[in-house]
Design a protein around this motif. Sequence first.
Motif, PDB file in Angstrom:
ATOM      1  N   GLY A  13       0.805  -1.214   0.000  1.00  0.00           N
ATOM      2  CA  GLY A  13       0.000   0.000   0.000  1.00  0.00           C
ATOM      3  C   GLY A  13       0.837   1.262   0.000  1.00  0.00           C
ATOM      4  O   GLY A  13       0.510   2.235  -0.692  1.00  0.00           O
ATOM      5  N   ALA A  14       1.932   1.258   0.759  1.00  0.00           N
ATOM      6  CA  ALA A  14       2.823   2.415   0.754  1.00  0.00           C
ATOM      7  C   ALA A  14       3.480   2.620  -0.602  1.00  0.00           C
ATOM      8  O   ALA A  14       3.737   3.752  -1.013  1.00  0.00           O
ATOM      9  CB  ALA A  14       3.880   2.255   1.841  1.00  0.00           C
ATOM     10  N   LEU A  15       3.755   1.531  -1.310  1.00  0.00           N
ATOM     11  CA  LEU A  15       4.399   1.621  -2.619  1.00  0.00           C
ATOM     12  C   LEU A  15       3.480   2.237  -3.663  1.00  0.00           C
ATOM     13  O   LEU A  15       3.908   3.062  -4.478  1.00  0.00           O
ATOM     14  CB  LEU A  15       4.850   0.228  -3.064  1.00  0.00           C
ATOM     15  N   PHE A  16       2.198   1.860  -3.639  1.00  0.00           N
ATOM     16  CA  PHE A  16       1.274   2.300  -4.694  1.00  0.00           C
ATOM     17  C   PHE A  16       0.409   3.481  -4.273  1.00  0.00           C
ATOM     18  O   PHE A  16      -0.402   3.949  -5.081  1.00  0.00           O
ATOM     19  CB  PHE A  16       0.361   1.140  -5.110  1.00  0.00           C
ATOM     20  N   ALA A  17       0.549   3.965  -3.044  1.00  0.00           N
ATOM     21  CA  ALA A  17      -0.344   5.024  -2.575  1.00  0.00           C
ATOM     22  C   ALA A  17      -0.149   6.318  -3.355  1.00  0.00           C
ATOM     23  O   ALA A  17      -1.120   6.932  -3.818  1.00  0.00           O
ATOM     24  CB  ALA A  17      -0.117   5.258  -1.082  1.00  0.00           C
ATOM     25  N   VAL A  18       1.093   6.759  -3.517  1.00  0.00           N
ATOM     26  CA  VAL A  18       1.350   8.047  -4.172  1.00  0.00           C
ATOM     27  C   VAL A  18       0.998   8.008  -5.656  1.00  0.00           C
ATOM     28  O   VAL A  18       0.318   8.926  -6.145  1.00  0.00           O
ATOM     29  CB  VAL A  18       2.808   8.477  -3.938  1.00  0.00           C
ATOM     30  N   PRO A  19       1.430   7.013  -6.449  1.00  0.00           N
ATOM     31  CA  PRO A  19       0.994   7.010  -7.850  1.00  0.00           C
ATOM     32  C   PRO A  19      -0.514   6.926  -8.011  1.00  0.00           C
ATOM     33  O   PRO A  19      -1.085   7.567  -8.910  1.00  0.00           O
ATOM     34  CB  PRO A  19       1.694   5.776  -8.454  1.00  0.00           C
ATOM     35  N   LEU A  20      -1.191   6.161  -7.147  1.00  0.00           N
ATOM     36  CA  LEU A  20      -2.648   6.090  -7.227  1.00  0.00           C
ATOM     37  C   LEU A  20      -3.269   7.446  -6.913  1.00  0.00           C
ATOM     38  O   LEU A  20      -4.199   7.892  -7.619  1.00  0.00           O
ATOM     39  CB  LEU A  20      -3.161   5.025  -6.261  1.00  0.00           C
ATOM     40  N   ALA A  21      -2.765   8.116  -5.876  1.00  0.00           N
ATOM     41  CA  ALA A  21      -3.299   9.435  -5.542  1.00  0.00           C
ATOM     42  C   ALA A  21      -3.035  10.437  -6.666  1.00  0.00           C
ATOM     43  O   ALA A  21      -3.890  11.281  -6.972  1.00  0.00           O
ATOM     44  CB  ALA A  21      -2.671   9.928  -4.236  1.00  0.00           C
ATOM     45  N   ALA A  22      -1.862  10.361  -7.297  1.00  0.00           N
ATOM     46  CA  ALA A  22      -1.542  11.278  -8.392  1.00  0.00           C
ATOM     47  C   ALA A  22      -2.461  11.061  -9.590  1.00  0.00           C
ATOM     48  O   ALA A  22      -2.970  12.013 -10.189  1.00  0.00           O
ATOM     49  CB  ALA A  22      -0.076  11.104  -8.805  1.00  0.00           C
ATOM     50  N   VAL A  23      -2.691   9.800  -9.954  1.00  0.00           N
ATOM     51  CA  VAL A  23      -3.571   9.507 -11.092  1.00  0.00           C
ATOM     52  C   VAL A  23      -5.007   9.930 -10.791  1.00  0.00           C
ATOM     53  O   VAL A  23      -5.677  10.537 -11.633  1.00  0.00           O
ATOM     54  CB  VAL A  23      -3.493   8.006 -11.446  1.00  0.00           C
ATOM     55  N   LEU A  24      -5.489   9.630  -9.585  1.00  0.00           N
ATOM     56  CA  LEU A  24      -6.849  10.041  -9.224  1.00  0.00           C
ATOM     57  C   LEU A  24      -6.976  11.558  -9.222  1.00  0.00           C
ATOM     58  O   LEU A  24      -8.014  12.104  -9.644  1.00  0.00           O
ATOM     59  CB  LEU A  24      -7.211   9.473  -7.851  1.00  0.00           C
ATOM     60  N   ASN A  25      -5.965  12.252  -8.760  1.00  0.00           N
ATOM     61  CA  ASN A  25      -5.993  13.709  -8.767  1.00  0.00           C
ATOM     62  C   ASN A  25      -6.132  14.250 -10.179  1.00  0.00           C
ATOM     63  O   ASN A  25      -6.962  15.131 -10.456  1.00  0.00           O
ATOM     64  CB  ASN A  25      -4.721  14.239  -8.105  1.00  0.00           C
ATOM     65  N   THR A  26      -5.356  13.719 -11.114  1.00  0.00           N
ATOM     66  CA  THR A  26      -5.421  14.184 -12.503  1.00  0.00           C
ATOM     67  C   THR A  26      -6.764  13.846 -13.135  1.00  0.00           C
ATOM     68  O   THR A  26      -7.378  14.684 -13.814  1.00  0.00           O
ATOM     69  CB  THR A  26      -4.289  13.539 -13.313  1.00  0.00           C
ATOM     70  N   VAL A  27      -7.251  12.628 -12.926  1.00  0.00           N
ATOM     71  CA  VAL A  27      -8.501  12.198 -13.559  1.00  0.00           C
ATOM     72  C   VAL A  27      -9.684  12.981 -13.009  1.00  0.00           C
ATOM     73  O   VAL A  27     -10.540  13.465 -13.768  1.00  0.00           O
ATOM     74  CB  VAL A  27      -8.692  10.683 -13.350  1.00  0.00           C
ATOM     75  N   ILE A  28      -9.746  13.140 -11.679  1.00  0.00           N
ATOM     76  CA  ILE A  28     -10.883  13.846 -11.087  1.00  0.00           C
ATOM     77  C   ILE A  28     -10.882  15.315 -11.494  1.00  0.00           C
ATOM     78  O   ILE A  28     -11.944  15.898 -11.786  1.00  0.00           O
ATOM     79  CB  ILE A  28     -10.849  13.689  -9.556  1.00  0.00           C
ATOM     80  N   LEU A  29      -9.700  15.939 -11.533  1.00  0.00           N
ATOM     81  CA  LEU A  29      -9.634  17.325 -11.977  1.00  0.00           C
ATOM     82  C   LEU A  29     -10.100  17.465 -13.422  1.00  0.00           C
ATOM     83  O   LEU A  29     -10.827  18.416 -13.758  1.00  0.00           O
ATOM     84  CB  LEU A  29      -8.198  17.853 -11.831  1.00  0.00           C
ATOM     85  N   TYR A  30      -9.733  16.535 -14.288  1.00  0.00           N
ATOM     86  CA  TYR A  30     -10.170  16.623 -15.679  1.00  0.00           C
ATOM     87  C   TYR A  30     -11.681  16.450 -15.792  1.00  0.00           C
ATOM     88  O   TYR A  30     -12.347  17.181 -16.538  1.00  0.00           O
ATOM     89  CB  TYR A  30      -9.457  15.571 -16.532  1.00  0.00           C
TER      90      TYR A  30
END
Length: 422
Positions: free
Chosen positions: A343-360
């Motif tokens: 979870g620590a390994l994938f938390a930041v990339p998942l948060a970054a992708v969700l941030n970009t997708v939700i903003l779009y």
Amino acid sequence: MSQTEETSVTSAPTTAPPTDESGAVPPAIRAAASWSWRMLLIGAFIAAALWLLTLLKTIVIPVAVALLLTIMLTPVRRLLNERLRLPRGLSAGLSLVGLILVVAGLITLAGQSIANGFADLTAQAISGFEELWAQLSSQFGLEEQLNSYSQDILDQLEAQQGAIVSGALGAAATAGSVLVGALIALFCTFFFLHDPRGIWTWIVGLLPQSSRERVNQAGRRGAVTLAAYTRTQILVAAVDAVGIGIGAVFFVPSLALPISILVFVGSFVPVVGAIVTGAIAVVVVLVSNGWVAALIMLGVVLLVQQIESHALQPFLMGQAVSLHPVAVILAVAAGSYAAGIVGALFAVPLAAVLNTVILYLNGHDKFPELGDEDALPIRWRAADAPPIPLRLRRAPGVAAEAAVVDVGIDEDGDAPDGDPKR
């Protein structure tokens, strides 16, 4: 007015005006109630999604690893496919085989270095421990207590033989799950490299027609964010590994390569990974060379981490994922609490992708230069594909005839007008 009219007027029933019960509730309370049940539904959905991901972790984790490997290997596959004119399938296979060979080579070199270096390190550690134990025993008389504790440990081991056997069986099952996950990750990585657009087209084609194009464009931007994060994290991890490895060369040259590889892998876990791997390097130097060398190594580790925190992370990672450091720390903490190291390994990339997708999806495009020209046609067959001959069923007694029926699907993913139902 007559008496009859007066009687009819006075005897008419009077109805009270309707009362609006909602008017008794303040607007702020109504708004809070509306938000509350919506937030409860969102929370229930997130909890169900996390439960499902935990249930299918043997599949979900390898697919997530395959996505990261695909992002890293895509430039290699494009080089082989576009520059050297190799077929796409061969380019994907060679990229994956090259990665396996590189990883196997690093593991082999690290294993040899550990085997050669830990012999001397073990001898030094044992001699230092014996000297320390002799001093403590002579001053505090700990030898008799040690013998008592040793006998207690042996008794506990004999009493817990069943638990030890069951634990060994559980470790064997875990090793089998890891092997299955590795095979799934390699299989998915090959096909993600070979036909990424076809797989994405199939996924988008499962959605309603009205949302396909927006999801397609949001997915494109999420992929760009994930690629930027992966490249930046590789660069940051390489800087950490080289800096700490150079410091380790002066104190434990035989273990400098394993320490560098450990730091490189651990740096993919933001914040936590660099601290843990740096502490391991300091402990190794402490055992090998004493306190003075350990303090110098600690200074080297802190210097490298300060360069990463104040130079690399703000300029590189900030531009790549556009996440505040507080959001990064909270994402790592939440991911490690929910799924441990994975979870620590994938938390930041998942948060970054969700941030970009939700903003779009909410009207803010982080990558306007991508445009919307790359529309994704959803087709099951090519537009110029020939009709497929089908033999239609006839009523009993009527000869069956071969009929040519076009079963194509138009750009919207729906059957053309006039096609028979399938």
